[in-house]
Motif scaffolding. Sequence first.
Motif, PDB file in Angstrom:
ATOM      1  N   GLY A 255       0.819  -1.209   0.000  1.00 29.31           N
ATOM      2  CA  GLY A 255       0.000   0.000   0.000  1.00 29.31           C
ATOM      3  C   GLY A 255       0.852   1.256   0.000  1.00 29.31           C
ATOM      4  O   GLY A 255       0.560   2.225  -0.712  1.00 29.31           O
ATOM      5  N   ILE A 256       1.919   1.247   0.772  1.00 29.37           N
ATOM      6  CA  ILE A 256       2.834   2.390   0.798  1.00 29.37           C
ATOM      7  C   ILE A 256       3.541   2.533  -0.549  1.00 29.37           C
ATOM      8  O   ILE A 256       3.735   3.644  -1.050  1.00 29.37           O
ATOM      9  CB  ILE A 256       3.861   2.228   1.941  1.00 29.37           C
ATOM     10  CG1 ILE A 256       3.149   2.269   3.292  1.00 29.37           C
ATOM     11  CG2 ILE A 256       4.922   3.326   1.876  1.00 29.37           C
ATOM     12  CD1 ILE A 256       4.037   1.927   4.465  1.00 29.37           C
ATOM     13  N   ILE A 257       3.917   1.398  -1.143  1.00 30.43           N
ATOM     14  CA  ILE A 257       4.555   1.434  -2.469  1.00 30.43           C
ATOM     15  C   ILE A 257       3.608   2.060  -3.487  1.00 30.43           C
ATOM     16  O   ILE A 257       4.006   2.915  -4.288  1.00 30.43           O
ATOM     17  CB  ILE A 257       4.966   0.016  -2.909  1.00 30.43           C
ATOM     18  CG1 ILE A 257       6.077  -0.518  -1.988  1.00 30.43           C
ATOM     19  CG2 ILE A 257       5.436   0.019  -4.361  1.00 30.43           C
ATOM     20  CD1 ILE A 257       6.396  -1.987  -2.211  1.00 30.43           C
ATOM     21  N   LEU A 258       2.334   1.648  -3.473  1.00 28.05           N
ATOM     22  CA  LEU A 258       1.338   2.212  -4.389  1.00 28.05           C
ATOM     23  C   LEU A 258       1.217   3.721  -4.170  1.00 28.05           C
ATOM     24  O   LEU A 258       1.181   4.504  -5.132  1.00 28.05           O
ATOM     25  CB  LEU A 258      -0.013   1.534  -4.163  1.00 28.05           C
ATOM     26  CG  LEU A 258      -1.172   2.032  -5.037  1.00 28.05           C
ATOM     27  CD1 LEU A 258      -0.938   1.664  -6.499  1.00 28.05           C
ATOM     28  CD2 LEU A 258      -2.503   1.448  -4.551  1.00 28.05           C
ATOM     29  N   TYR A 259       1.168   4.120  -2.921  1.00 24.98           N
ATOM     30  CA  TYR A 259       1.054   5.550  -2.559  1.00 24.98           C
ATOM     31  C   TYR A 259       2.260   6.335  -3.081  1.00 24.98           C
ATOM     32  O   TYR A 259       2.108   7.419  -3.664  1.00 24.98           O
ATOM     33  CB  TYR A 259       0.930   5.644  -1.043  1.00 24.98           C
ATOM     34  CG  TYR A 259       1.181   7.001  -0.438  1.00 24.98           C
ATOM     35  CD1 TYR A 259       0.331   8.075  -0.693  1.00 24.98           C
ATOM     36  CD2 TYR A 259       2.254   7.204   0.425  1.00 24.98           C
ATOM     37  CE1 TYR A 259       0.554   9.316  -0.117  1.00 24.98           C
ATOM     38  CE2 TYR A 259       2.485   8.431   1.009  1.00 24.98           C
ATOM     39  CZ  TYR A 259       1.643   9.488   0.733  1.00 24.98           C
ATOM     40  OH  TYR A 259       1.878  10.716   1.309  1.00 24.98           O
ATOM     41  N   LYS A 260       3.450   5.799  -2.922  1.00 24.54           N
ATOM     42  CA  LYS A 260       4.661   6.484  -3.379  1.00 24.54           C
ATOM     43  C   LYS A 260       4.720   6.558  -4.901  1.00 24.54           C
ATOM     44  O   LYS A 260       5.147   7.567  -5.476  1.00 24.54           O
ATOM     45  CB  LYS A 260       5.900   5.777  -2.843  1.00 24.54           C
ATOM     46  CG  LYS A 260       6.058   5.836  -1.329  1.00 24.54           C
ATOM     47  CD  LYS A 260       6.294   7.253  -0.843  1.00 24.54           C
ATOM     48  CE  LYS A 260       6.573   7.278   0.657  1.00 24.54           C
ATOM     49  NZ  LYS A 260       6.787   8.665   1.151  1.00 24.54           N
ATOM     50  N   LEU A 261       4.300   5.494  -5.574  1.00 23.65           N
ATOM     51  CA  LEU A 261       4.296   5.504  -7.039  1.00 23.65           C
ATOM     52  C   LEU A 261       3.279   6.503  -7.587  1.00 23.65           C
ATOM     53  O   LEU A 261       3.460   7.047  -8.683  1.00 23.65           O
ATOM     54  CB  LEU A 261       3.983   4.108  -7.570  1.00 23.65           C
ATOM     55  CG  LEU A 261       5.057   3.037  -7.334  1.00 23.65           C
ATOM     56  CD1 LEU A 261       4.532   1.669  -7.767  1.00 23.65           C
ATOM     57  CD2 LEU A 261       6.343   3.367  -8.072  1.00 23.65           C
ATOM     58  N   ALA A 262       2.213   6.751  -6.829  1.00 23.89           N
ATOM     59  CA  ALA A 262       1.202   7.723  -7.261  1.00 23.89           C
ATOM     60  C   ALA A 262       1.805   9.118  -7.399  1.00 23.89           C
ATOM     61  O   ALA A 262       1.325   9.931  -8.197  1.00 23.89           O
ATOM     62  CB  ALA A 262       0.037   7.755  -6.270  1.00 23.89           C
ATOM     63  N   LYS A 263       2.860   9.384  -6.665  1.00 25.70           N
ATOM     64  CA  LYS A 263       3.520  10.699  -6.739  1.00 25.70           C
ATOM     65  C   LYS A 263       4.059  10.951  -8.140  1.00 25.70           C
ATOM     66  O   LYS A 263       4.024  12.071  -8.643  1.00 25.70           O
ATOM     67  CB  LYS A 263       4.648  10.771  -5.713  1.00 25.70           C
ATOM     68  CG  LYS A 263       5.307  12.141  -5.612  1.00 25.70           C
ATOM     69  CD  LYS A 263       6.328  12.171  -4.496  1.00 25.70           C
ATOM     70  CE  LYS A 263       6.919  13.563  -4.330  1.00 25.70           C
ATOM     71  NZ  LYS A 263       7.918  13.601  -3.213  1.00 25.70           N
TER      72      LYS A 263
END
Length: 407
Positions: free
Chosen positions: A255-263
């Motif tokens: 979930g954190i990886i997805l959030y960071k990639l959204a940047k």
Amino acid sequence: MFKQKKNHREHDDSVSDSQSHSHSQGHEQQGSSLQGSELAISSSTGDRDSDRGSLGSSTRAPSVASTTPNKYGFIGGAQYTIDGEENVSVHVIRKRESKWLEMLNHWDSFMMKRYDKVRDRCRKGIPSAIRARAWQHLCGADRVLENSPGVFDQLANAPLDSRMEEEIRKDLHRQFPLHEMFLRRGGQGQEDLFLVLKVHSLVCGDGYCQAHAPVAAVLLMQMPAEHAFWCLRAICDKYVPGYYSQGLEAIQVDGIILYKLAKKVSPSVYKIIKKQKIDPVLYMTEWFMCLYSRTLPWASVLRVWDMFFCEGVKVLFRVGLVLLKFGLRQEIRNDCPSMYETLQALRNIAPGIMAEEFLLTQLMRLDISEEDLQKEHTRQTTKREQERIQKERIKKEKQQQEQARER
């Protein structure tokens, strides 16, 4: 909340041996987490026994009702559509089937020497007549089944803890209740689903998790129970290891990886999620744990799974990034002053965004590479490990201080 129920039976030795099977597919675990779990994710949905209180069920109200199933077997609900797939001529379908049969008959050669061709054909969509066999080949379940004769039947007849059986049976009627296979309580579809989940719970170290049920149900729509079981094992062991473990730490990491990639994909979406301090598990847990089977229209589900079985967990990230980018586009963000409205928007994404043609087109256009996924995965897992080491160091120092005071 997806609840895990631990089964304390010992693993069957023959099944454990079969899990060591390796498949010539080094593309399938980019961005995945293998970490254990400490933190339990709590649910705000309320009554676990109600259909709407279980993330293992279809919580959307039926949008259409029909006495005749559509081509996917649905008679209503969010997955019922009458225009799902792209319009492909019979001639083209037969040509695709012929190409797939050639690949399946020379599978090892294609996977070793022409993987790009396999990947491209999966992205175009596997013909429905070939899909079950193709999924089994892609995940390696066909070989495990071949090397494990009689194992499924043996476990299907093995005793199961009464509490575990009760937990599984509670969830059976919640899986795609408006699909022709699962309409009737006690019907063949629900009984096959019970067998798959029962056998899986007997061999899975993490026991039964509610999120296993919709994944198993999708597999059963394509293939017999024994084949569905081995595909489920491959998904849990090879594609998304740790997703169904106690505490769901692997989901938290991804979930954190997805959030960071959204940047990188959509800075404005990243900004609103960061500003409102929205924990990724609040919007992506069901997406990833159910492999989008309860989120997307059915034509899109099948296309995403075709790609997932070939390319692995990175497909889940790419779908999630498209949903975030377009589900929280500017006009939607303008109406989301707080976390509540933003989460509601992500739970009610416009059908057009999730439609097969649009979704798959946007997946291919995303400016995200395997290297981006791997770098972020490495960064987050390294950070988690450093935090774990730091906690252990602090704990050890406190113990030493207490011992010194006692002296």
